[in-house]
Enzyme design. Structure first.
Site, PDB file in Angstrom:
ATOM      1  CE  LYS A  28       0.103   1.630   0.690  1.00  0.00           C
ATOM      2  NZ  LYS A  28      -0.613   2.689   1.289  1.00  0.00           N
TER       3      LYS A  28
HETATM    4  N1  PMP Z   1       1.270   8.145   4.008  1.00  0.00           N
HETATM    5  C1  PMP Z   1       0.513   7.329   3.871  1.00  0.00           C
HETATM    6  C2  PMP Z   1      -0.196   7.157   4.823  1.00  0.00           C
HETATM    7  C3  PMP Z   1       0.243   6.481   2.501  1.00  0.00           C
HETATM    8  O1  PMP Z   1      -0.732   5.707   2.763  1.00  0.00           O
HETATM    9  C4  PMP Z   1       0.895   6.874   1.493  1.00  0.00           C
HETATM   10  C5  PMP Z   1       0.620   6.258   0.318  1.00  0.00           C
HETATM   11  N2  PMP Z   1       1.255   4.909   0.241  1.00  0.00           N
HETATM   12  C6  PMP Z   1       1.790   7.885   1.771  1.00  0.00           C
HETATM   13  C7  PMP Z   1       2.226   8.430   3.047  1.00  0.00           C
HETATM   14  C8  PMP Z   1       2.912   8.142   0.519  1.00  0.00           C
HETATM   15  O2  PMP Z   1       3.827   7.060   0.234  1.00  0.00           O
HETATM   16  P1  PMP Z   1       4.290   6.623  -1.317  1.00  0.00           P
HETATM   17  O3  PMP Z   1       4.819   7.828  -1.881  1.00  0.00           O
HETATM   18  O4  PMP Z   1       5.166   5.511  -0.932  1.00  0.00           O
HETATM   19  O5  PMP Z   1       3.019   6.211  -2.004  1.00  0.00           O
END
Ligand code: PMP
Length: 304
Positions: free
Chosen positions: A158
């Site tokens: 991220k």
């Molecule tokens: N894909 C992307 C590109 C994201 O930014 C997120 C949000 N964090 C997700 C998927 C979903 O991840 P999570 O369920 O851990 O929030």
């Protein structure tokens, strides 16, 4: 604009208005920094609980590892500081944003010995794609922008700069009158939303994309467990946009988006154009889990 009272910066709380950085902050110029998005929910017993806090902190450290950033705190310290940020701001529910960034120092692309800084903010945040979206589903458009190639952006991390790709896609589809963007990978297979993973349901079987080009969502993982507990088979494999067009149901998962049904993609209704029974069932259990109503998922909750 969002606002709360205090922000944790490098080990101490500062007033919201004083949480500033120097303009020569390296991350601001080149985009190498890592972050998390975490939700805290008010539970049925009146307490508040952070959803899967250790997993989010672990992913923050994994993102930093991929980015060759050494966070000057332990995982336990960051988790505790995240919880403390919720407490200090008196939030019963909200969103927590840990951000690790490279401070002022060397300029140029190579961050030689720039200091690693950490901030944690928390604020009230409602349904990311709207209450109506959660209930009735959203309209999605495939973006003309591809998801970052796995060898140009690190999709498992991220990383701040990765989100330029998401913003381009989101702006494009909002301008076209849609609610959210769906990005295909560089080979043309369905990848993920601008900030969400995607699931489809066909003839009672659930499918989600393989991990190849996506962020490994923590909500995605939660939904896989919930679906298994309900007796569904969940396969993780690449699929095409036309497989999505002909799905009976589809939904996005994400910390911000929670479980948001998809009612339309590129002008084609998904199933009946209304959230289907599988989507509704997993969505209901998800909200029961995060609010401490369904005790079988209590291991996901960090009570504060
Ligand atoms: N894909 C992307 C590109 C994201 O930014 C997120 C949000 N964090 C997700 C998927 C979903 O991840 P999570 O369920 O851990 O929030």
């Amino acid at each position: 604009m969002v606002k709360a009272s205090k922000i944790w910066m490098d080990g101490r709380f500062v007033d919201w208005a004083d949480a500033n950085v120097h303009i020569m902050t390296h991350t601001l110029h080149y985009g190498l920094g890592v972050f998390e998005g975490i939700r805290c929910y008010e539970c049925v017993d009146g307490r508040s609980a952070i959803f899967r806090l250790p997993e989010h902190t672990k992913r923050l450290f994994a993102s930093a590892h991929i980015s060759q950033i050494k966070i000057p705190f332990t995982e336990a310290e960051i988790s505790e500081a995240s919880a403390e940020t919720v407490r200090v701001n008196g939030l019963k529910q909200g969103y927590i944003r840990p951000l690790v960034y490279l401070g002022a120092g060397s300029m140029g692309v190579y961050p030689k010995d720039n200091p690693v800084r950490v901030a944690i903010a928390a604020w009230q945040w409602g349904a990311y794609l709207g209450e109506d979206g959660l209930t009735n589903g959203i309209r999605v458009k495939v973006s003309s922008f591809s998801r970052n190639h796995v060898n140009s952006g690190m999709t498992k991390a991220k990383i701040v700069g990765n989100y330029v790709n998401s913003i381009l896609a989101k702006r494009e589809v909002i301008a076209a009158g849609f609610d959210e963007a769906l990005l295909l990978d560089t080979e043309g297979f369905v990848s993920e939303g601008s900030g969400e993973n995607i699931f489809i349901i066909k003839d009672g079987a659930i499918k989600t994309t393989s991990l190849t080009s996506i962020l490994k969502g923590i909500t995605r993982d939660a939904i896989i467990r919930i679906a298994h507990d309900k007796g569904f088979v969940v396969t993780e494999e690449r699929f095409t946009r036309d497989e999505l067009y002909t799905a009976d149901e589809a939904f996005f998962t994400g910390t911000a988006a929670e479980i948001t049904p998809i009612r339309e993609v590129d002008g084609r209704l998904i199933g009946t154009g209304k959230p289907g029974p599988v989507t509704k069932a997993v969505q209901e259990t998800f909200f029961d889990a995060v609010k401490g109503k369904d005790k079988s998922y209590d291991d996901w909750l960090w009570y504060i």
